[in-house]
Design an enzyme around this catalytic site. Structure first.
Site, PDB file in Angstrom:
ATOM      1  N   GLU A 111       0.855  -1.191   0.000  1.00 27.37           N
ATOM      2  CA  GLU A 111       0.000   0.000   0.000  1.00 27.37           C
ATOM      3  C   GLU A 111       0.885   1.233   0.000  1.00 27.37           C
ATOM      4  OE1 GLU A 111      -2.008   3.431   1.801  1.00 27.37           O
ATOM      5  OE2 GLU A 111      -0.490   2.218   2.822  1.00 27.37           O
ATOM      6  N   SER A 112       0.469   2.260  -0.758  1.00 27.35           N
ATOM      7  CA  SER A 112       1.186   3.523  -0.825  1.00 27.35           C
ATOM      8  C   SER A 112       2.602   3.295  -1.350  1.00 27.35           C
ATOM      9  CB  SER A 112       1.169   4.199   0.543  1.00 27.35           C
ATOM     10  OG  SER A 112       1.615   5.521   0.472  1.00 27.35           O
ATOM     11  N   ALA A 113       3.625   3.713  -0.583  1.00 24.82           N
ATOM     12  CA  ALA A 113       4.996   3.460  -1.029  1.00 24.82           C
ATOM     13  C   ALA A 113       5.235   1.974  -1.236  1.00 24.82           C
ATOM     14  CB  ALA A 113       5.989   4.015  -0.003  1.00 24.82           C
TER      15      ALA A 113
END
Length: 557
Positions: free
Chosen positions: A240-242
């Site tokens: 998730e995200s980075a």
């Protein structure tokens, strides 16, 4: 009343996810599990329904002369040890979420929760941090050959740790659905320790160390996961995200050759982003060199390896973080280094350097809101403040007409901004919702659509959009809220574990999730209310996303 209720629900859910995330599994009265790694017997933790092994080193400690070096594999395990507690986080950058005075009380409460969460992620930490964790069903044996979910955490490439979430809920849910699986999470270096960038770093061939750490952890999984009951040929990388951006970059490196390390990918709020050459990070490298007394050294990189840890951390903490004024123009992030990334990631997509595997990717509806709170001093209704901000941070090499064209794609009317579909509500400043829409599209929604448009005709792809928690004031369906839908046993977890097992997210849960194609860009949309799921089309803000994507292709950040 509705806003207070939504806030309360979100606080409870996020709080529950954090409580479930950080402790070691509940110990029950049965024998501690053991596993053989080379010549070592490794003792884990017996949970109620799972066995876990925590904090297993997968690389030599990246300290001393190995600081700012490629991760080095361990020769072998020769001495038995206990793996009953998470290892320390990798060094974390000091971060705080801004609390502008114009925020309503409800939003302040949400952001206070987030700030407390972030504060809880930063300790304990150590440079000796490259460890891996495994959570398996209690009944798993070396002959089980279960699919593997390899989690890569987010945190803006500045913070994050493998102990943020526990894999117990994922493993339990997989067993309940009769698709048992094993959960793995690994630490990787973040901030300057993992993403130092400069000409000196490029010449030494030590760029993108955080991504290299992940790759070595995936190789460790290939070597050892069968001992825990996993099948090394059935690994799904997930983040998730980075972490999701990292997953996408693992798909792009090495000419798209996975080396057999994984067979599928699941990305939440992260795709190949428009980053440029590693020398774009030179100003931050030079700052560290100057602040640590290395400026006069003949070999500044070698000098940085010998700087006292506290001195180096103090310098790093003076560099911009994800909630500073420049926001998503990060100081520390993956860049094209000529080794792990031979070009801008989106250029690699255009070149066909993409792993030929099934993948799932999606975003939250209001990805940019949280990251735009730091720009509330841009209040000029004549666009001069926004122009200056874009010219300074996002598009320093673009022409005046190009920047003005980009601004025109995102009208100043608050009703068009993010959080989307909230009319004129939450217009904290004349530009807040506009900037939130721009940032969410430029880094999250636009790259996701770009990736799907180029790959959906070549491999099996599914896409989603999370519009849950839409009533959270000011932030809407903000970045990260979709993790609640996974780690708290939501319906996304069901799609995830089925995808890891069958390379298809569909099953008995929810509704049928059709594949994404250019002609039928289907989105499984997660909603609040009585109808929690529906299929929508990925056809919103087409002109805006295409314009911004073309501009960042020409001028990557």
């Amino acid at each position: 009343m509705i806003l207070h209720l939504a806030l309360s629900v979100l606080s409870i859910v996020i709080g529950a996810s954090l409580v479930a995330a950080t402790p070691t599994p509940v110990v029950v009265n049965r024998a501690s599990p053991t596993v053989q790694l080379d010549n070592a017997t490794v003792t884990g933790v017996a949970g109620q329904t799972t066995n876990s092994w925590l904090g297993i080193p997968f690389a030599q400690p990246p300290v001393g002369s190995l600081r700012f070096q490629l991760p080095q594999p361990l020769p072998s395990y020769n001495a038995s040890f206990s793996a009953t507690a998470y290892g320390p986080s990798c060094p974390q950058q000091a971060i705080s979420v801004p609390l502008p005075s114009v925020l309503p009380a409800e939003a302040v409460s949400v952001i206070d929760n987030l700030t407390n969460w972030i504060s809880g992620l930063t300790t304990p930490s150590s440079e000796d941090c490259l460890t891996i964790n495994i959570c398996a069903p209690a009944h798993a044996t070396p002959d089980s050959k279960l699919p593997v979910l390899a989690w890569i955490y987010g945190g803006g490439f500045e913070i994050g740790s493998s102990d943020t979430y526990s894999g117990t809920t994922i493993v339990d849910r997989a067993v309940e659905l009769d698709v048992p699986a094993i959960y793995v999470s690994m630490n990787y270096r973040v901030t300057a320790f993992g993403f130092l960038a400069s000409k000196e770093v490029q010449d030494a061939g030590v760029g993108n160390l955080g991504l290299q750490d992940q790759r070595l952890a995936l190789k460790w999984i290939q070597q050892y996961i069968s001992n825990f009951g996993g099948d090394p040929t059935k690994v799904t990388i997930w983040g998730e995200s980075a972490g999701a951006i990292s997953v996408s970059l693992q798909m792009l490196t090495n000419g798209g050759n996975t080396e057999g390390l994984f067979r599928a990918a699941f990305m939440q709020s992260g795709s190949p982003i428009p980053v440029g050459d590693i020398t774009h990070g030179q100003p931050y490298y030079d700052f560290l060199v100057n602040e640590t007394g290395c400026a006069s050294s003949d070999d500044t990189l070698e000098c940085l390896r010998g700087v006292e840890y506290e001195t180096l951390m103090d310098a790093i903490n003076q560099t911009p973080n994800i909630f500073d004024y420049q926001s998503l123009i990060l100081a520390w992030l993956p860049r094209a280094d000529g080794v792990f990334l031979t070009d801008d990631p989106q250029q690699l997509v255009l070149q066909g350097s993409v792993a030929d595997i099934p993948f799932v990717t999606g975003d939250c509806d209001d990805e940019g809101t949280l990251f735009s709170l730091s720009t509330l001093n841009i209040t000029n209704s004549d666009d001069s403040g926004l122009y200056s901000w874009l010219k300074t941070y996002w598009l320093p090499n673009a022409t005046e007409s190009q920047i003005e064209a980009a601004m025109a794609l995102y009208p100043p009317d608050p009703a068009d901004g993010s959080p989307f579909n909230t009319s004129d509500l939450y217009a904290l400043t004349p530009e807040y919702k506009r900037i939130a829409a721009f940032q969410g599209d430029a880094i999250f929604q636009g790259p996701r659509r770009f990736f799907l448009e180029h790959q959906s005709s070549k491999q099996s792809t599914w896409a989603f959009l999370s519009k849950r928690f839409k009533s959270v004031p000011v932030l809407g369906s903000f970045h990260g809220t979709d993790t609640v839908n996974v780690y708290n046993g939501g319906d996304m977890a069901d799609y995830l574990v089925r995808f890891a097992t069958n390379l298809d997210p569909n099953g008995d849960t929810g509704i049928e999730w059709p594949q994404y194609t250019v002609n039928s860009p289907n989105l499984l949309t997660f909603l609040d209310g009585l109808v929690p799921l529906e299929i929508t089309q990925d056809t919103y803000r087409v002109e805006a996303m295409e314009g911004i994507t073309n501009l960042t292709l020409e001028y990557p950040i």
